[in-house]
Design an enzyme around this catalytic site. Structure first.
Site, short mmCIF file in Angstrom:
data_model
loop_
_atom_site.label_atom_id
_atom_site.label_comp_id
_atom_site.label_asym_id
_atom_site.label_seq_id
_atom_site.Cartn_x
_atom_site.Cartn_y
_atom_site.Cartn_z
N THR A 135 0.87 -1.17 0.00
CA THR A 135 0.00 0.00 0.00
C THR A 135 0.90 1.21 0.00
OG1 THR A 135 -1.73 -1.11 1.20
CG2 THR A 135 -1.61 1.24 1.51
N ARG A 181 -13.29 -7.98 -2.09
CA ARG A 181 -12.58 -7.92 -0.81
C ARG A 181 -12.10 -6.50 -0.52
NH1 ARG A 181 -7.13 -6.28 0.78
NH2 ARG A 181 -6.56 -7.45 2.64
N VAL A 182 -12.32 -6.04 0.68
CA VAL A 182 -11.80 -4.73 1.10
C VAL A 182 -10.91 -4.97 2.32
CG1 VAL A 182 -12.42 -2.48 2.02
CG2 VAL A 182 -13.79 -3.48 0.20
N GLY A 183 -9.70 -4.44 2.28
CA GLY A 183 -8.78 -4.60 3.41
C GLY A 183 -8.95 -3.46 4.40
N THR A 241 0.01 -0.12 6.83
CA THR A 241 0.20 -0.99 5.67
C THR A 241 0.52 -2.40 6.14
OG1 THR A 241 1.68 -1.47 3.81
CG2 THR A 241 2.59 -0.08 5.54
N GLY A 242 0.18 -3.37 5.32
CA GLY A 242 0.46 -4.75 5.69
C GLY A 242 -0.80 -5.59 5.55
N GLY A 260 -4.13 -6.56 5.74
CA GLY A 260 -5.34 -5.85 6.13
C GLY A 260 -6.19 -6.63 7.13
N1 ASP Z 1 -3.18 -3.28 3.83
C1 ASP Z 1 -3.41 -3.56 2.44
C2 ASP Z 1 -4.56 -4.50 2.31
O1 ASP Z 1 -4.65 -5.45 3.07
C3 ASP Z 1 -2.21 -4.15 1.78
C4 ASP Z 1 -0.87 -3.56 2.15
O2 ASP Z 1 -0.78 -2.63 2.92
O3 ASP Z 1 0.14 -4.05 1.65
O4 ASP Z 1 -5.34 -4.32 1.41
#
Ligand code: ASP
Length: 292
Positions: free
Chosen positions: A154, A182-184, A204-205, A207
């Protein structure tokens, strides 16, 4: 710290070495452009929108032009922008075939009475936004083989203006091969992004893990309880690790322009710039405290 200030990240993940230079250029440029916005009289919302726009324009991150496909081979994007002083936000989720969902999220914030718009409704709003001339149309061209450097990442930014007003934002296409619809966390208020008049976070990471601890809001809450942004970032990361499998990162800022970050992935490319730095500070795996 020195105001105004901006911090930008390119995702908590692992990036292949051949992309490191390009990532440095992109993240540094995003921070620099965000700062130029302040120089030209723009707000912290303008600064984060511009910084994210720059990152969405590259093919380096799984956001914007570099977005990855879902299980059906379609691109669905999530983005959010939040104004800490107004305590108002705009977000779009699962919006298809556009390059800059961050500008659409800004449109939701500024020109509607709603905060979160999903799917077909978001695409309809995009048509309206372009018709009104709020932002220019950008052709949704993507190369057949985008330079995607990670499975998922992200992009995020937080900016604090000279008066201490904070804005926070993020943009993503989530995980490659995700379920359609899908929504994170990224566009969910309080999870991926949160800002108030005290502090802000952009996460970020994974979700599905970030959502479980409402990470962005928790991080800001710790600052409200007297922690510094550096302590709050570490604290919320350790909560994430204890309660979930982790694999995330976040950037933070407070209204004085103190900045911080924490992450537990190999990389989280980050650039920081404030009125004292001639060139943005950058690191692929930043250590706190940053030696600005
Ligand atoms: N957090 C984002 C999601 O899960 C992905 C990411 O941050 O790498 O959609």
């Amino acid at each position: 710290m020195t105001l105004p200030a901006i911090i930008v990240h390119g995702g908590a993940t692992v990036f292949k070495e051949k992309f490191h230079e390009a990532i440095k250029k992109a993240v540094t440029e995003a921070a620099r452009i965000g700062m130029c916005v302040f120089d030209n009289g723009g707000s912290s919302l303008d600064a984060v929108e511009s910084a994210i726009y720059v990152l969405e324009e590259t093919e380096l991150f799984t956001a914007g032009r570099g977005a990855c496909k879902n299980l059906d081979g379609e691109i669905e994007l999530d983005a959010m922008i939040m104004d800490g002083n107004r305590l108002e936000s705009g977000a779009v989720m699962a919006v298809r075939d556009i390059i800059h969902p961050i500008s659409l999220a800004r449109y939701v914030l500024e020109r509607t009475h709603n905060y979160q718009i999903v799917g077909g409704g978001a695409n309809k709003l995009y048509t309206k936004m372009i018709a009104e001339g709020y932002r220019e149309e950008v052709e949704p061209n993507r190369s057949a083989t985008p330079m995607i450097s990670a499975e998922c990442d992200t992009v995020g930014a937080i900016a604090v203006d000279a008066q201490g007003r904070i804005a926070s934002a993020s943009s993503t296409s989530g995980w490659s091969g995700k379920l359609p619809g899908r929504v994170g966390d990224s566009a969910i208020i309080g999870s991926g992004v949160y800002a108030n008049d005290i502090a802000a976070a952009s996460c970020t990471g994974r979700g599905e893990q970030i959502l479980r601890i409402v990470m962005g809001r928790m991080a800001v809450y710790h600052v409200e309880q007297g922690k510094t942004v550096a302590e709050a970032s570490e604290l919320v990361m350790s909560e994430l690790r204890q309660k979930t499998s982790g694999e995330a990162g976040l950037i933070m800022a407070d209204h004085r322009g103190n900045l911080a970050l924490a992450f537990d992935t190999p990389h989280m490319p980050t650039a920081v710039v404030n009125s004292e730095l001639d060139v943005p500070y950058y690191s692929l795996k930043p250590k706190w405290p940053l030696s600005l």
